[in-house]
Design a protein around this motif. Structure first.
Motif, PDB file in Angstrom:
ATOM      1  N   MET A 264      38.956  47.373  45.898  1.00  0.00           N
ATOM      2  CA  MET A 264      39.835  46.908  44.836  1.00  0.00           C
ATOM      3  C   MET A 264      39.046  45.897  44.020  1.00  0.00           C
ATOM      4  N   ILE A 265      38.795  46.226  42.766  1.00  0.00           N
ATOM      5  CA  ILE A 265      37.905  45.434  41.916  1.00  0.00           C
ATOM      6  C   ILE A 265      38.666  44.986  40.687  1.00  0.00           C
ATOM      7  N   GLU A 266      38.492  43.724  40.314  1.00  0.00           N
ATOM      8  CA  GLU A 266      39.084  43.193  39.096  1.00  0.00           C
ATOM      9  C   GLU A 266      37.972  42.715  38.166  1.00  0.00           C
ATOM     10  N   ILE A 267      38.031  43.151  36.915  1.00  0.00           N
ATOM     11  CA  ILE A 267      36.994  42.828  35.931  1.00  0.00           C
ATOM     12  C   ILE A 267      37.646  42.149  34.733  1.00  0.00           C
ATOM     13  N   PRO A 268      37.376  40.871  34.484  1.00  0.00           N
ATOM     14  CA  PRO A 268      37.882  40.230  33.266  1.00  0.00           C
ATOM     15  C   PRO A 268      37.179  40.795  32.036  1.00  0.00           C
ATOM     16  N   LEU A 269      37.941  41.025  30.976  1.00  0.00           N
ATOM     17  CA  LEU A 269      37.408  41.609  29.746  1.00  0.00           C
ATOM     18  C   LEU A 269      37.765  40.736  28.546  1.00  0.00           C
ATOM     19  N   GLN A 270      36.811  40.634  27.610  1.00  0.00           N
ATOM     20  CA  GLN A 270      37.090  39.964  26.348  1.00  0.00           C
ATOM     21  C   GLN A 270      37.921  40.893  25.473  1.00  0.00           C
ATOM     22  N   GLY A 271      39.114  40.468  25.110  1.00  0.00           N
ATOM     23  CA  GLY A 271      39.975  41.271  24.255  1.00  0.00           C
ATOM     24  C   GLY A 271      40.194  40.606  22.912  1.00  0.00           C
ATOM     25  N   GLU A 272      41.105  41.152  22.143  1.00  0.00           N
ATOM     26  CA  GLU A 272      41.432  40.586  20.842  1.00  0.00           C
ATOM     27  C   GLU A 272      42.341  39.372  21.032  1.00  0.00           C
ATOM     28  N   GLY A 273      41.808  38.198  20.687  1.00  0.00           N
ATOM     29  CA  GLY A 273      42.608  36.988  20.799  1.00  0.00           C
ATOM     30  C   GLY A 273      42.851  36.524  22.217  1.00  0.00           C
ATOM     31  N   GLY A 274      42.068  36.967  23.169  1.00  0.00           N
ATOM     32  CA  GLY A 274      42.247  36.538  24.558  1.00  0.00           C
ATOM     33  C   GLY A 274      41.486  37.447  25.508  1.00  0.00           C
ATOM     34  N   GLN A 275      41.740  37.276  26.801  1.00  0.00           N
ATOM     35  CA  GLN A 275      41.073  38.078  27.829  1.00  0.00           C
ATOM     36  C   GLN A 275      42.099  38.918  28.589  1.00  0.00           C
ATOM     37  N   ASP A 276      41.660  40.102  28.977  1.00  0.00           N
ATOM     38  CA  ASP A 276      42.493  41.007  29.765  1.00  0.00           C
ATOM     39  C   ASP A 276      41.826  41.268  31.112  1.00  0.00           C
ATOM     40  N   ILE A 277      42.564  41.854  32.035  1.00  0.00           N
ATOM     41  CA  ILE A 277      42.059  42.108  33.390  1.00  0.00           C
ATOM     42  C   ILE A 277      42.160  43.593  33.690  1.00  0.00           C
ATOM     43  N   LEU A 278      41.022  44.204  33.924  1.00  0.00           N
ATOM     44  CA  LEU A 278      40.966  45.614  34.327  1.00  0.00           C
ATOM     45  C   LEU A 278      40.914  45.669  35.848  1.00  0.00           C
ATOM     46  N   GLN A 279      41.892  46.327  36.438  1.00  0.00           N
ATOM     47  CA  GLN A 279      41.945  46.469  37.896  1.00  0.00           C
ATOM     48  C   GLN A 279      41.556  47.892  38.261  1.00  0.00           C
ATOM     49  N   LEU A 280      40.608  48.021  39.182  1.00  0.00           N
ATOM     50  CA  LEU A 280      40.102  49.323  39.613  1.00  0.00           C
ATOM     51  C   LEU A 280      40.281  49.470  41.121  1.00  0.00           C
ATOM     52  N   GLN A 281      40.558  50.700  41.547  1.00  0.00           N
ATOM     53  CA  GLN A 281      40.624  51.005  42.980  1.00  0.00           C
ATOM     54  C   GLN A 281      39.852  52.294  43.227  1.00  0.00           C
ATOM     55  N   LEU A 282      38.828  52.216  44.072  1.00  0.00           N
ATOM     56  CA  LEU A 282      37.994  53.364  44.413  1.00  0.00           C
ATOM     57  C   LEU A 282      38.225  53.720  45.868  1.00  0.00           C
ATOM     58  N   THR A 283      38.604  54.980  46.110  1.00  0.00           N
ATOM     59  CA  THR A 283      38.899  55.426  47.466  1.00  0.00           C
ATOM     60  C   THR A 283      38.185  56.744  47.734  1.00  0.00           C
ATOM     61  N   PRO A 284      37.255  56.792  48.696  1.00  0.00           N
ATOM     62  CA  PRO A 284      36.662  58.073  49.066  1.00  0.00           C
ATOM     63  C   PRO A 284      37.649  58.906  49.866  1.00  0.00           C
ATOM     64  N   ASN A 285      37.723  60.206  49.573  1.00  0.00           N
ATOM     65  CA  ASN A 285      38.656  61.100  50.264  1.00  0.00           C
ATOM     66  C   ASN A 285      37.937  61.762  51.432  1.00  0.00           C
ATOM     67  N   ALA A 286      37.881  61.054  52.547  1.00  0.00           N
ATOM     68  CA  ALA A 286      37.177  61.568  53.714  1.00  0.00           C
ATOM     69  C   ALA A 286      37.913  62.723  54.373  1.00  0.00           C
ATOM     70  N   ASP A 287      39.192  62.935  54.014  1.00  0.00           N
ATOM     71  CA  ASP A 287      39.988  63.984  54.651  1.00  0.00           C
ATOM     72  C   ASP A 287      39.810  65.352  53.983  1.00  0.00           C
ATOM     73  N   ASP A 288      38.931  65.431  52.998  1.00  0.00           N
ATOM     74  CA  ASP A 288      38.723  66.691  52.285  1.00  0.00           C
ATOM     75  C   ASP A 288      37.374  67.282  52.699  1.00  0.00           C
ATOM     76  N   PRO A 289      37.327  68.114  53.777  1.00  0.00           N
ATOM     77  CA  PRO A 289      36.037  68.615  54.277  1.00  0.00           C
ATOM     78  C   PRO A 289      35.339  69.537  53.290  1.00  0.00           C
TER      79      PRO A 289
END
Length: 378
Positions: A264-289
């Motif tokens: 779970m990764i959060e990346i602050p971003l420079q936006g118009e007139g302020g900053q925004d937060i991009l939240q990312l979630q990366l999950t490997p699907n180990a159940d898919d042989p």
């Protein structure tokens, strides 16, 4: 493993050796130690016994608390790191320490914006101005993450992987210290701590870790109310607490990644007139042989023009499914007008697009846990 302090951050070794600390710093003594962060020179800062010392990063991540044995004294004493507690036990203890302290990045970004608008910011001490500038420099721009390599670099510099990169011998420490979000937070926290001790958390409600809450689009926090002309001290006090709360949130995410099998990764971003937060979630699907490289990539962001947006990309080999959710109906129409262009770009990169949809309304988080993990009562 051996660590060798290169300097004492709080006291010189000569002064310490002649004072009360000499009693505990004798050869063979076992001392309690804990990690405090990194200095401006990216040295590891440790509290060992009653002293604060700096040392070269040992090449592996240390627990928040451990023990050392004094092997030798002199200008640069040698200390042996003793066996630490089992990893799971150490992680659980660290989570208990940090969960009550954590808070999101939005309040911190709002306070930074308010400070930037005050002319007297230029009169702050030079180390503090430099630390604030470094933190602002580590905030990414939308242009930087619109291509794969830029997004990958932003994820690497999100702070989640700082210690693992420090452990790699080929890492450029100077560049890492300038670009990494956690390194910039640690430098600012260290600078603020020199003038006053870290504030105690006041919030009695403890939210669960990010990985247990799922993706949530986070709006910008309102800027602090206007203060009296020249009154920057109140903002600095507020900033002090928010920096430590942001660090605790990031460290909780690092600790949770130990057993969660997802990032779970959060990346602050420079936006118009302020900053925004991009939240990312990366999950490997180990159940898919059939597709051992299958991944699920989720994101969430709250943009002033579009409102809350959430997405899920499922990759199975070269086959890709994309689902988007948007809170505002008018934003759905704006996004769907770009579908043809997006499909062409994905096809040009060799992907087979199985699904591309956008619907009104945000999905419910998959977690069934309460939004409050602990509520203390008197």
């Amino acid at each position: 493993m051996i660590i060798q302090p290169t300097s004492l951050a709080a006291l010189t070794w000569a002064g310490a050796a002649s004072g009360a600390s000499a009693e505990s710093w004798r050869v063979g003594a076992v001392l309690a130690a804990r990690t405090l962060g990194f200095s401006e020179q990216m040295k590891l800062v440790l509290q060992i016994g009653a002293l604060t010392v700096e040392a070269e990063p040992p090449g592996t991540q240390l627990p928040s608390q451990f023990q050392v044995r004094v092997l030798s004294l002199g200008a640069e004493p040698k200390l042996e790191i003793l066996g630490t507690a089992p990893v799971d036990q150490a992680v659980s203890r660290a989570l208990r320490e940090r969960l009550p302290q954590q808070n999101g990045y939005a309040p911190l970004l709002a306070t930074l914006g308010a400070l930037a608008q005050r002319p007297l910011l230029r009169q702050l001490p030079a180390p503090l101005r430099a630390a604030l500038a470094l933190l602002e420099h580590s905030i990414r721009t939308p242009t930087e993450i619109t291509h794969g390599l830029g997004l990958r670099e932003a994820m690497k510099r999100s702070g989640l992987f700082l210690e693992s990169q420090l452990a790699q011998p080929q890492t450029d420490l100077e560049m890492l210290g300038e670009d990494d979000w956690k390194a910039a937070l640690l430098r600012l926290a260290n600078t603020l701590d020199r003038s006053s001790p870290p504030p105690h958390p006041n919030d009695q409600e403890t939210a669960p870790p990010l990985i247990q809450r799922g993706l949530v689009a986070q709006p910008r926090a309102p800027m602090p109310e206007p203060l009296q002309p020249g009154d920057v001290e109140s903002l600095l006090l507020r900033l002090h607490g928010e920096v430590h709360a942001a660090l605790a949130r990031l460290e909780v995410a690092q600790l949770e990644a130990h057993n969660a099998g997802a990032w779970m990764i959060e990346i602050p971003l420079q936006g118009e007139g302020g900053q925004d937060i991009l939240q990312l979630q990366l999950t490997p699907n180990a159940d898919d042989p059939e597709h051992p490289t299958a991944w699920t990539f989720g994101f969430a962001i709250d943009l002033p023009r579009l409102g809350p947006v959430q997405g899920e990309l499922q990759l199975r080999g070269l086959r890709l499914s994309v689902r988007l959710w948007v809170q505002r109906a008018e934003s759905v129409e704006r996004i769907e007008r770009r579908f043809t262009e997006l499909s062409q770009q994905l096809t040009a990169n060799g992907l087979i697009l199985d699904q591309l949809t956008c619907q009104t309304g945000l999905p419910q988080p998959p977690s069934t846990r309460s939004a409050v993990l602990l509520k203390a009562t008197a």
